[in-house]
Design a protein around this motif. Structure first.
Motif, mmCIF file in Angstrom:
data_model
loop_
_atom_site.group_PDB
_atom_site.id
_atom_site.type_symbol
_atom_site.label_atom_id
_atom_site.label_comp_id
_atom_site.label_asym_id
_atom_site.label_seq_id
_atom_site.Cartn_x
_atom_site.Cartn_y
_atom_site.Cartn_z
ATOM 1 N N ALA A 233 1.042 -3.827 6.635
ATOM 2 C CA ALA A 233 1.456 -3.884 8.042
ATOM 3 C C ALA A 233 1.992 -2.538 8.501
ATOM 4 N N LYS A 236 -0.829 -0.171 9.014
ATOM 5 C CA LYS A 236 -1.504 -0.408 10.290
ATOM 6 C C LYS A 236 -0.745 0.250 11.442
ATOM 7 N N VAL A 237 0.590 0.221 11.386
ATOM 8 C CA VAL A 237 1.391 0.894 12.414
ATOM 9 C C VAL A 237 1.119 2.391 12.402
ATOM 10 N N THR A 240 -2.265 3.209 13.825
ATOM 11 C CA THR A 240 -2.245 3.108 15.288
ATOM 12 C C THR A 240 -1.667 4.370 15.908
ATOM 13 N N GLU A 276 -6.970 1.512 6.072
ATOM 14 C CA GLU A 276 -6.933 1.232 7.510
ATOM 15 C C GLU A 276 -7.750 2.248 8.299
ATOM 16 N N SER A 580 4.065 -9.603 8.636
ATOM 17 C CA SER A 580 2.888 -8.890 9.150
ATOM 18 C C SER A 580 2.511 -9.385 10.543
ATOM 19 N N GLN A 581 2.542 -10.700 10.751
ATOM 20 C CA GLN A 581 2.204 -11.255 12.064
ATOM 21 C C GLN A 581 3.241 -10.844 13.112
ATOM 22 N N GLU A 584 2.440 -7.272 14.139
ATOM 23 C CA GLU A 584 1.259 -7.250 15.003
ATOM 24 C C GLU A 584 1.614 -7.681 16.420
ATOM 25 N N ARG A 585 2.487 -8.675 16.537
ATOM 26 C CA ARG A 585 2.881 -9.123 17.869
ATOM 27 C C ARG A 585 3.698 -8.059 18.591
ATOM 28 N N LEU A 587 3.459 -4.922 18.208
ATOM 29 C CA LEU A 587 2.571 -3.813 18.564
ATOM 30 C C LEU A 587 1.579 -4.178 19.661
ATOM 31 N N ASP A 588 1.537 -5.434 20.060
ATOM 32 C CA ASP A 588 0.653 -5.837 21.144
ATOM 33 C C ASP A 588 0.969 -5.011 22.394
#
Length: 718
Positions: A233, A236-237, A240, A276, A580-581, A584-585, A587-588
């Motif tokens: 996670a 992924k940040v 991005t 990633e 992780s979820q 992701e939220r 970072l939406d």
């Protein structure tokens, strides 16, 4: 897993020819990458695209580009690898790539799936691993293999772990041959940054009761690809942020510092980050410790980037690329010298032709003139060859690179120009992942980072185009080591340049990197889970229904505050499971817009400095992700205030992390006995106290500082 009900069947691919007939199998190893054998696509030159199907999914035929192809060679198993990139998002979102086992034990019962003649829908067959071969293959024993199984995945029947792919079969002797991960990576090294590696199920003790371990297994200290700490996670940040920086400022590199002491998982995070970035970036791993004795530092870095750019091209195009590279350097730096040499050679050849044909005659002088012509031709040839060798073949070794520096009037400009040329001709933006710099001496650390700053950070103006981005760098090293290296190198300037709360080492850190990312610490739940997995003991997972309920609430959250409130209501184990979820939220895009609006109140504390504002937003976003991974749900304003303090006075923030009780003494105006002399003036300043009181209702207490810095045992501050 059983042969009748395999759990890994969804990732099996069927490769089709132009007429829609199956010619072999493949397996999904990344979100859009399928692994198969090169001979499945043809023995000679590869095709540009093929059609594939996933027989256990209702997707129908899908197109795939040939991303990598290595021709079959001798001995068996050499080359013979193809990587297909699927066009678009053709697979259901819940279909995940399979994990690869790092090794395949002997005597293991395995199964594979293929498409032999007469079975267009495919068939399973079982085998047994016999042993490894000198060529890197694993020999299999079983009578079911035939043409049509090439490229098929080989699974352990007990765990379902992917062991390798079938490369050949000898039906008469009931033998088969599998390429394990190590063999595949010899042909395509980037595979190691793409696949997920999974450990094999350890042997069980039949004497100590069902499921009892016979003994505690030795555990490797090497960087792992198994994401037991949910670092994917965070990767992924970071990915991005790198992509966003690439879009916002393509002409300048974005440098990220991953800060953590030895053994905290920096190298593992880099591996997950590479995975990633693989789809849209050319990832270059650079281990500085291996090159610490090689001078100059830029040579090893240039060599690594150059090798990656060349390796990213098909084999048959690499020789032509090297020729283009040579001519580009000649055109840029030495066209005049080479042209003068060629003119001498040309003049000598022309004179020789004229004399030989009798077009020009000189009675009595002809032998002398022929000798002069030969000498001029030889001198011209030697001059041209000397220029080419001295200027354009000088980078073949570190010694020649040092000679290049000494023989050129502006060598670093030539190096920077050539790196820019490589960047321009790379098929994807370049991301360099640097590790083990905190094992190198201070001089090398400074010289290496100076090379990055001066040679690779910016794209020269003549190469600037929208599609060409400056390389990005992610440097994983201990921040204390980095700061000490610069303070040692610039000892003379320490007292003259340092600022209150920002000594020289911190100033260099701020100048070098646009973003600093701390490695997450282990909360109680993640620590127990990680240690349990190392010991091979089972840790009861949270209720699936409870975790799913929390995930549903996270999906409905409209801003960061609601995400944090949902996490705060969950047990630590559930919080760890849904981390992780939650990230992701957060970072939406819509949630980020609301969060950034909440941070607007802090802009007046940054002195209207645009660079500081960007750094504040980026640092806050990463800090939030790190805290969520640790299990902390520290409030937005508190974490933002701490982030501001860390950006403006990093030395004070580091001191408060180790001695958080000092904050009470600072706020009360009491002289703290353990406060370093360099911080006493800052602790009494009106500017610091103004920042600490800037947000009504928000106080930095010792417990809040522990939560903001990941040092709290109770990760739900009140």
């Amino acid at each position: 897993m059983s042969a009748s009900e395999p759990t890994s069947a969804a990732q099996i691919a069927k490769v089709l020819d132009d007429e829609g007939r199956p010619v072999g199998a493949g397996v999904l190893v990344a979100a859009d990458l399928v692994l198969t054998c090169a001979h499945v696509l043809g023995q000679e030159q590869p095709v540009e695209a093929v059609t594939a199907e996933f027989p256990f999914l209702d997707t129908g035929p899908v197109r795939a580009q040939v991303h990598f192809w290595s021709a079959p060679g001798e001995p068996l198993g050499k080359g013979d690898l193809a990587v297909l990139r699927l066009d678009g998002a053709v697979l259901p979102p819940d279909i995940q790539p399979l994990g690869f086992a790092s090794d395949a034990p002997v005597g293991l019962q395995v199964i594979t799936y293929g498409f032999p003649r007469g079975y267009d829908d495919g068939r399973w067959t079982s085998m047994r691993t016999v042993g490894g071969l000198p060529n890197g293959l694993m020999q299999l024993e079983g009578s079911g293999l035939d043409a049509g199984y090439s490229g098929g995945p080989v699974f352990d029947t007990e765990s379902g772990t992917l062991l390798g792919i079938v490369v050949a079969a000898d039906r008469e002797r009931s033998l088969g041959f599998m390429r394990p991960l190590a063999s595949l990576m010899e042909t395509w090294p980037h595979l190691g940054t793409v696949v997920i590696r999974e450990p094999m199920t350890p042997p069980q003790n039949t004497r100590g009761g069902a499921g009892a371990r016979e003994r505690t297994q030795w555990v490797s200290d090497a960087p792992t690809d198994d994401d037991m700490l949910k670092r994917a996670a965070l990767a992924k940040v970071l990915a991005t942020h790198l992509r966003q920086a690439r879009a916002d400022t393509p002409d300048s590199s974005f440098l990220v510092h991953v800060d953590g002491s030895w053994g905290t998982g920096k190298s593992t995070l880099l591996k997950l980050l590479a995975r990633e970035l693989w789809d849209d970036s050319l990832v270059v791993f650079f281990d500085t410790w291996r090159h610490v004795r090689i001078e100059p530092p830029w040579w090893a870095l240039l060599t690594a980037v150059r090798k990656a750019v060349i390796a990213g091209r098909p084999r048959w195009r690499r020789p032509w690329f090297r020729v283009r590279e040579l001519f580009a350097r000649i055109h840029r730096d030495g066209a005049a010298q080479v042209l003068s040499g060629l003119l001498l050679v040309g003049a000598a050849v022309l004179a020789g032709v004229l004399f030989s044909s009798g077009t020009v005659t000189t009675h009595g002088l002809e032998p002398t003139l022929k000798t002069i012509t030969a000498v001029v031709g030889a001198v011209g040839g030697l001059w041209t060859a000397g220029v080419v060798v001295s200027r354009y073949v000088m980078w073949g070794s570190a010694r020649r690179a040092r000679s290049f520096e000494e023989s050129h009037t502006d060598p670093m400009n030539e190096v920077a120009e050539h790196i820019a040329w490589l960047v321009r001709h790379a098929d994807r933006p370049i991301v360099v992942l640097v590790e083990d710099l905190d094992r190198c001496n201070a001089g090398y650390v400074v010289n290496f980072l100076d090379s990055v700053q001066t040679l690779l950070r910016d794209v020269p103006e003549r190469w600037r185009r929208p599609v060409h981005c400056a390389p990005s760098f992610v440097v994983a090293m201990d921040g204390v080591w980095l700061r000490c290296a610069y303070e040692d190198a610039y000892e003379t300037f320490k007292s003259a340049v340092a600022e209150p709360g920002r000594p020289l080492g911190y100033l260099f850190l701020d100048k070098l990197f646009q973003l600093s990312v701390p490695i997450p610490r282990l909360g109680t739940a993640s620590r127990d889970l990680y240690f349990g997995r190392l010991l091979g003991t089972s840790v009861a997972p949270p209720s699936a229904a409870t975790a799913q309920q929390v995930r549903a609430e996270l999906a409905r959250s409209s801003d960061e505050t609601e995400v944090l409130e949902t996490l705060a209501r969950a047990d630590p184990e559930v919080r760890q499971a849904v981390a992780s979820q939650a990230i992701e939220r957060i970072l939406d895009a819509d949630v980020q817009d609301i969060s950034h609006h909440a941070l607007a109140k802090f802009s007046r504390l940054l002195h209207s400095n645009p660079r500081a504002m960007k750094r504040f937003v980026n640092t806050y976003t990463v800090s939030r992700a790190v805290r969520v991974l640790e299990g902390s749900v520290v409030p937005t304003d508190s974490l933002a205030l701490w982030t501001l303090l860390r950006i403006r006075w990093p030395e004070l923030a580091d001191h408060l992390e180790s001695r958080p009780e000092t904050i009470d003494q600072i706020k009360e105006g009491v002289e703290a006995r353990d406060l370093p002399d360099t911080l006493r003036e800052l602790a009494a300043s009106a500017e610091l106290h103004g920042v600490l009181r800037a947000v009504p209702g928000t106080q930095l207490t010792p417990e809040m500082i522990r939560a903001c810095s990941g040092a709290s045992d109770d990760m739900t501050p009140r």
